[in-house]
Scaffold this active site. Sequence first.
Site, short mmCIF file in Angstrom:
data_model
loop_
_atom_site.label_atom_id
_atom_site.label_comp_id
_atom_site.label_asym_id
_atom_site.label_seq_id
_atom_site.Cartn_x
_atom_site.Cartn_y
_atom_site.Cartn_z
N HIS A 37 54.20 79.35 133.50
CA HIS A 37 55.03 80.04 132.52
C HIS A 37 54.12 80.89 131.65
O HIS A 37 52.90 80.70 131.66
CB HIS A 37 55.76 79.01 131.63
N HIS A 121 49.41 84.71 128.77
CA HIS A 121 48.66 84.26 129.94
C HIS A 121 49.51 83.23 130.70
O HIS A 121 50.50 82.72 130.16
CB HIS A 121 47.35 83.59 129.49
#
Length: 180
Positions: A37, A121
Amino acid sequence: MIRLFVGLSMPEEIRQRLSLLNGGVPGARWEPPENYHVTLRFIGEVELGRAEDIDAELHRLRMPSFTLSLSAVDHFGPHDKARVLYVGVERNEMLQRLQAKVENAVQRAGMPAETRKFTPHVTLARLKDSPVQRIQTFREQYNLFRAGPFAVTEFTLYSSHPGKGHSVYHEEATYPLEAA
Ligand code: 3AM
């Protein structure tokens, strides 16, 4: 109490491509592909009443959908004590806007402001005592890695639960973005 964060999910084909990067770094605890995610806002432990307020504010958020690309790998933590290996997110104005709106929504629900810089990220692995040279080799090997673009049509409120070796994430709610 429930431990929450807001993030972006991603298509199965992107998860598969990311999972091909797993391996080659001693001391790495690789995230299972279902955990991938992009965190927009870590919230932490809250009472259920507060969770409802956060959910209500997130439902009010309006944003068009957009596309996102992932690129290169890097690490968090000092050079000789890296903590996390991740795939980067290409610079994206819409993502910044969404993150700012989520931050506002979470604050409207009564949470204190996030003070840390937003570094989007996808975490690939958490590291413990990994040799510096192996991390460097990994980074060089995947410096040209690219995935996407993929469509971001919703964002998600996740709960996080302790699991065996890694956290288990549940989707508590998803919030659609408007058709672009
Ligand atoms: O997106 P990633 O995987 O880097 O590291 C945790 C994970 O980030 C982070 O929230 C995401 C979902 O668990 N996280 C966990 N505890 C945190 C904390 N106390 C935290 N982020 C900030 N502060």
